[in-house]
Design a protein around this motif. Sequence first.
Motif, PDB file in Angstrom:
ATOM      1  N   LEU A   1      -9.966  48.572  19.025  1.00  0.00           N
ATOM      2  CA  LEU A   1      -9.994  49.344  20.278  1.00  0.00           C
ATOM      3  C   LEU A   1      -9.364  48.493  21.375  1.00  0.00           C
ATOM      4  N   GLU A   2      -8.518  49.127  22.204  1.00  0.00           N
ATOM      5  CA  GLU A   2      -7.961  48.441  23.369  1.00  0.00           C
ATOM      6  C   GLU A   2      -8.350  49.244  24.595  1.00  0.00           C
TER       7      GLU A   2
ATOM      8  N   ARG B   1       1.766  44.442  20.230  1.00  0.00           N
ATOM      9  CA  ARG B   1       1.373  43.126  19.695  1.00  0.00           C
ATOM     10  C   ARG B   1       0.260  43.268  18.670  1.00  0.00           C
ATOM     11  N   ILE B   2      -0.713  44.119  18.959  1.00  0.00           N
ATOM     12  CA  ILE B   2      -1.862  44.312  18.053  1.00  0.00           C
ATOM     13  C   ILE B   2      -1.431  45.109  16.820  1.00  0.00           C
ATOM     14  N   ALA B   3      -0.813  46.265  17.040  1.00  0.00           N
ATOM     15  CA  ALA B   3      -0.490  47.174  15.926  1.00  0.00           C
ATOM     16  C   ALA B   3       0.462  46.547  14.914  1.00  0.00           C
ATOM     17  N   ARG B   4       1.363  45.698  15.361  1.00  0.00           N
ATOM     18  CA  ARG B   4       2.347  45.084  14.431  1.00  0.00           C
ATOM     19  C   ARG B   4       1.651  44.174  13.427  1.00  0.00           C
ATOM     20  N   LEU B   5       0.448  43.704  13.759  1.00  0.00           N
ATOM     21  CA  LEU B   5      -0.263  42.765  12.877  1.00  0.00           C
ATOM     22  C   LEU B   5      -1.338  43.462  12.027  1.00  0.00           C
TER      23      LEU B   5
ATOM     24  N   THR C   1      -6.216  53.075  21.721  1.00  0.00           N
ATOM     25  CA  THR C   1      -6.038  52.452  23.022  1.00  0.00           C
ATOM     26  C   THR C   1      -6.293  53.478  24.114  1.00  0.00           C
ATOM     27  N   ILE C   2      -7.057  53.078  25.117  1.00  0.00           N
ATOM     28  CA  ILE C   2      -7.466  53.984  26.196  1.00  0.00           C
ATOM     29  C   ILE C   2      -6.779  53.594  27.500  1.00  0.00           C
TER      30      ILE C   2
ATOM     31  N   ASP D   1     -14.001  46.734  14.615  1.00  0.00           N
ATOM     32  CA  ASP D   1     -13.994  45.337  14.164  1.00  0.00           C
ATOM     33  C   ASP D   1     -13.493  44.417  15.260  1.00  0.00           C
ATOM     34  N   PHE D   2     -12.707  45.013  16.191  1.00  0.00           N
ATOM     35  CA  PHE D   2     -12.041  44.214  17.223  1.00  0.00           C
ATOM     36  C   PHE D   2     -11.895  45.055  18.482  1.00  0.00           C
ATOM     37  N   VAL D   3     -12.198  44.483  19.647  1.00  0.00           N
ATOM     38  CA  VAL D   3     -12.019  45.159  20.940  1.00  0.00           C
ATOM     39  C   VAL D   3     -11.254  44.223  21.884  1.00  0.00           C
ATOM     40  N   PHE D   4     -10.147  44.727  22.463  1.00  0.00           N
ATOM     41  CA  PHE D   4      -9.379  43.966  23.455  1.00  0.00           C
ATOM     42  C   PHE D   4      -9.665  44.576  24.813  1.00  0.00           C
ATOM     43  N   LEU D   5     -10.288  43.834  25.702  1.00  0.00           N
ATOM     44  CA  LEU D   5     -10.618  44.317  27.052  1.00  0.00           C
ATOM     45  C   LEU D   5      -9.540  43.842  28.019  1.00  0.00           C
ATOM     46  N   ASP D   6      -8.847  44.850  28.618  1.00  0.00           N
ATOM     47  CA  ASP D   6      -7.749  44.502  29.523  1.00  0.00           C
ATOM     48  C   ASP D   6      -7.587  45.548  30.612  1.00  0.00           C
TER      49      ASP D   6
END
Length: 214
Positions: free
Chosen positions: A63-64, A75-79, A88-89, A136-141
């Motif tokens: 989740l972004e 950057r995230i999706a390519r990996l 992504t919200i 599994d993973f959250v990017f807070l931005d």
Amino acid sequence: TGSSRPQRMLKAVQKNATKGDPKSVISAIDSYCRHKEWAMNVGDDKGLILDSVLTEVNPSTALELGTYCGYSSVRIARLLSPDSKLITIEFNPAFAIIARQIIAYAGLQDKVTLVEGASGDLIPKMKEQFGIKSFDFVFLDHWKDRYVPDTKLLEDCGLLKKGTVLLADNVICPGAPEYLQYVRNNPRYESRYYPSNLEYTKVEDGLEKSVFLG
Ligand SMILES: Nc1ncnc2c1ncn2CCOCCNC(=O)c1cc(-c2ccc(F)cc2)cc(O)c1O
Ligand SMILES: [Mg+2]
């Protein structure tokens, strides 16, 4: 009326990157924002830390919060592994429309679901609308004063599981002091600070990685 900064960023991608090549999209944006016009992408320095944490976690569902123009979505999706997904919200429709085009230009539209709206409204709908058990993973931005309420919301909605990794951008600049206080003094999280610099500048910034202990 003139173009917007996100529109000029998209133009730079279309001019300098190769369609379907995420790496070239990332480089085109970094080069444009470093040499032509600053923009609030996580950037190349902090991006390397994001890459290393992602490679370690290898999330199935990520989740972004805060897409902006889609730089970190790419950057995230390519990996991500073949069947893994990024949701992504983005709150701002003008940003979302550009982000969709940049994500598609990178050829990653099948791995990324961009949802428009406020994180506070959308997080409670994640399970029913997207069939998400947990992230599994959250990017807070996104808005820095939404980091704490949205982390609590993710906990309360049962969207975090033992081992979920939260990675927060901008904990120094613009700063998220309440968030650092929350995750660093909370027995349910194991936190670590990764020092770096504000995108495309020498100003200090960094990422806070927090593992949810369940
Ligand atoms: N889904 C959602 N729900 C709620 N709100 C949402 C949302 N989606 C978006 N928003 C709205 C906020 O989006 C942008 C948030 N990001 C930043 O503000 C940011 C600012 C700087 C910065 C600026 C100026 C300086 F001088 C120095 C640093 C650097 C960064 O790396 C940043 O990330
Ligand atoms: Mg940021």
